[in-house]
Design an enzyme around this catalytic site. Structure first.
Site, PDB file in Angstrom:
ATOM      1  CG  ASN A   1      -6.447  -3.798  38.745  1.00  0.00           C
ATOM      2  OD1 ASN A   1      -7.495  -3.454  39.288  1.00  0.00           O
ATOM      3  ND2 ASN A   1      -6.420  -4.630  37.729  1.00  0.00           N
TER       4      ASN A   1
ATOM      5  CG  ASP B   1     -10.154  -3.897  38.112  1.00  0.00           C
ATOM      6  OD1 ASP B   1     -10.221  -2.791  37.555  1.00  0.00           O
ATOM      7  OD2 ASP B   1      -9.752  -4.925  37.528  1.00  0.00           O
ATOM      8  CG  HIS B   2     -10.267  -6.068  43.655  1.00  0.00           C
ATOM      9  ND1 HIS B   2     -11.333  -6.800  43.171  1.00  0.00           N
ATOM     10  CD2 HIS B   2      -9.159  -6.620  43.135  1.00  0.00           C
ATOM     11  CE1 HIS B   2     -10.870  -7.780  42.404  1.00  0.00           C
ATOM     12  NE2 HIS B   2      -9.549  -7.685  42.360  1.00  0.00           N
TER      13      HIS B   2
ATOM     14  NE  ARG C   1     -24.013  -3.463  52.294  1.00  0.00           N
ATOM     15  CZ  ARG C   1     -23.942  -2.958  53.531  1.00  0.00           C
ATOM     16  NH1 ARG C   1     -24.091  -1.693  53.733  1.00  0.00           N
ATOM     17  NH2 ARG C   1     -23.731  -3.766  54.544  1.00  0.00           N
TER      18      ARG C   1
ATOM     19  CG  HIS D   1     -10.538  -6.363  33.545  1.00  0.00           C
ATOM     20  ND1 HIS D   1     -10.251  -7.660  33.908  1.00  0.00           N
ATOM     21  CD2 HIS D   1     -11.158  -6.460  32.337  1.00  0.00           C
ATOM     22  CE1 HIS D   1     -10.674  -8.478  32.962  1.00  0.00           C
ATOM     23  NE2 HIS D   1     -11.233  -7.778  32.000  1.00  0.00           N
TER      24      HIS D   1
ATOM     25  NE  ARG E   1     -14.450 -10.107  34.749  1.00  0.00           N
ATOM     26  CZ  ARG E   1     -13.503 -11.041  34.747  1.00  0.00           C
ATOM     27  NH1 ARG E   1     -12.320 -10.798  35.266  1.00  0.00           N
ATOM     28  NH2 ARG E   1     -13.743 -12.227  34.233  1.00  0.00           N
TER      29      ARG E   1
ATOM     30  NE  ARG F   1     -16.747 -10.680  37.467  1.00  0.00           N
ATOM     31  CZ  ARG F   1     -16.148 -11.867  37.346  1.00  0.00           C
ATOM     32  NH1 ARG F   1     -15.121 -12.165  38.121  1.00  0.00           N
ATOM     33  NH2 ARG F   1     -16.568 -12.754  36.482  1.00  0.00           N
TER      34      ARG F   1
ATOM     35  CD  GLU G   1      -6.111  -5.786  33.481  1.00  0.00           C
ATOM     36  OE1 GLU G   1      -7.054  -6.530  33.785  1.00  0.00           O
ATOM     37  OE2 GLU G   1      -5.117  -5.656  34.185  1.00  0.00           O
TER      38      GLU G   1
ATOM     39  CB  THR H   1      -7.538 -12.429  34.305  1.00  0.00           C
ATOM     40  OG1 THR H   1      -8.263 -11.208  34.390  1.00  0.00           O
ATOM     41  CG2 THR H   1      -7.227 -12.746  32.872  1.00  0.00           C
TER      42      THR H   1
ATOM     43  CD  GLU I   1      -0.046  -7.245  33.045  1.00  0.00           C
ATOM     44  OE1 GLU I   1      -0.444  -6.194  32.504  1.00  0.00           O
ATOM     45  OE2 GLU I   1      -0.510  -7.676  34.119  1.00  0.00           O
TER      46      GLU I   1
ATOM     47  CG  HIS J   1      -3.220 -12.412  37.890  1.00  0.00           C
ATOM     48  ND1 HIS J   1      -3.625 -13.307  38.853  1.00  0.00           N
ATOM     49  CD2 HIS J   1      -4.353 -11.938  37.316  1.00  0.00           C
ATOM     50  CE1 HIS J   1      -4.942 -13.371  38.847  1.00  0.00           C
ATOM     51  NE2 HIS J   1      -5.415 -12.551  37.925  1.00  0.00           N
TER      52      HIS J   1
ATOM     53  CG  HIS K   1      -6.928  -9.295  45.613  1.00  0.00           C
ATOM     54  ND1 HIS K   1      -6.420 -10.033  46.658  1.00  0.00           N
ATOM     55  CD2 HIS K   1      -8.267  -9.322  45.745  1.00  0.00           C
ATOM     56  CE1 HIS K   1      -7.422 -10.499  47.383  1.00  0.00           C
ATOM     57  NE2 HIS K   1      -8.554 -10.087  46.852  1.00  0.00           N
TER      58      HIS K   1
HETATM   59  N1  PXP Z   1      -2.722  -7.875  35.238  1.00  0.00           N
HETATM   60  C1  PXP Z   1      -3.828  -8.370  34.629  1.00  0.00           C
HETATM   61  C2  PXP Z   1      -3.796  -8.548  33.156  1.00  0.00           C
HETATM   62  C3  PXP Z   1      -4.987  -8.676  35.375  1.00  0.00           C
HETATM   63  O1  PXP Z   1      -6.068  -9.175  34.755  1.00  0.00           O
HETATM   64  C4  PXP Z   1      -4.975  -8.438  36.761  1.00  0.00           C
HETATM   65  C5  PXP Z   1      -6.197  -8.722  37.563  1.00  0.00           C
HETATM   66  O2  PXP Z   1      -7.226  -7.874  37.179  1.00  0.00           O
HETATM   67  C6  PXP Z   1      -3.820  -7.910  37.338  1.00  0.00           C
HETATM   68  C7  PXP Z   1      -2.689  -7.657  36.567  1.00  0.00           C
HETATM   69  C8  PXP Z   1      -3.738  -7.601  38.789  1.00  0.00           C
HETATM   70  O3  PXP Z   1      -3.814  -8.790  39.502  1.00  0.00           O
HETATM   71  P1  PXP Z   1      -3.969  -8.738  41.072  1.00  0.00           P
HETATM   72  O4  PXP Z   1      -5.277  -8.068  41.356  1.00  0.00           O
HETATM   73  O5  PXP Z   1      -3.943 -10.179  41.468  1.00  0.00           O
HETATM   74  O6  PXP Z   1      -2.806  -7.958  41.601  1.00  0.00           O
END
Ligand code: PXP
Length: 256
Positions: free
Chosen positions: A17, A19-20, A28, A53, A55, A59, A80, A111, A161, A206, A229
């Protein structure tokens, strides 16, 4: 790319993932770092798929990221999203390999819980049939709970999941008894899901880290782990490619 591309029997796949990477960029409001570049690097390092994801509040991942990443991935995109009309329209255009439906609350940091499938089976059955009609496979992010698993099967989900957030949280709090309890819940959920529908794919994710992923990865029947993350945090110190390799090693340690 087909579902059966699981390369090594019993070894779960890794979906990264990113996202971060977008979180850092949005902090920024600049054009870097690029989630697309990160996704491609993860693939090169051995990630089996990429998760993002989109959202409602945008964000981190932005609409343009979704289109760019979908166009350039060589593995599979897992998008997602919440089960809304806006997201359905985007998914129909983008056509990711997977959509994973998640609950979304505006104020949450991440989430927080699984999707309550049981309380909205009629809406979700219709929603899934729209995604299926567009050729998209659907996973439902749920707590490791019998009622939710049965409801996911009733909605014709292709995958579930299992939410590992509580398992991860109690582990971080060093409550080993609670962690063992949560691990058992997840194991029982996998067995239950296999019993209810032997074609259902079972993913988990997660809060997974290199320290806590092993016990989850060793559960027989887990198809893919989605990790973000902690892997992106590792990348700050060792680089993204090495972080992917280290996570895969942690997942596969002890699995023959
Ligand atoms: N699975 C789902 C459905 C999620 O919403 C997330 C967080 O966006 C993750 C996995 C990944 O979680 P983490 O970032 O804590 O590894």
């Amino acid at each position: 790319m087909t579902i059966s591309s699981q390369s090594l029997a019993n070894k779960p796949l890794l979906g990264v993932n990113v996202d971060h990477v977008a979180t850092l960029r949005q902090a920024r409001g600049v054009a870097y770092p690029s989630p697309l570049a990160a996704a491609l690097l993860c693939e090169q390092a051995g990630a089996d798929g990429i998760t993002i994801h989109l959202r409602e509040d945008r964000r981190h991942i932005q609409d343009a990221d979704v289109y760019e990443i979908a166009a350039q991935l060589t593995t599979r995109l897992n998008l997602e999203m919440a089960a809304t009309a806006e997201m359905l329209a985007i998914a129909r255009e983008v056509k990711p390999f997977w959509v994973c439906l998640v609950p979304e609350k505006r104020a949450e940091l991440t989430t927080e819980g699984g999707l309550d499938v049981a309380s909205q089976t009629s809406h979700l059955t219709d929603y899934l049939s729209e995604l299926h009609a567009a050729g998209i496979k659907v996973s439902l992010f749920i707590d490791p709970d019998e009622t939710q698993i049965a409801a996911a099967v009733a909605c014709h989900a292709d995958a579930i999941e299992l939410h590992t957030g509580t398992y991860a949280e109690v582990g971080l709090a060093k409550d080993l008894e609670a962690q063992e309890f949560e691990l058992q819940r997840i194991k029982e959920a996998v067995t239950m899901a296999q019993r209810l529908d032997d074609k259902l794919l079972i993913n988990a994710g997660h809060g997974l880290t290199r320290d806590n992923v092993g016990a989850i990865a060793q559960i027989s029947g887990i198809y893919e782990l989605n990790i973000g993350h902690a892997l992106i945090a590792d990348a700050l110190f060792v680089g993204l490619e090495k972080a992917v390799i280290m996570m895969k090693n942690a997942m596969h340690q002890g699995i023959l």
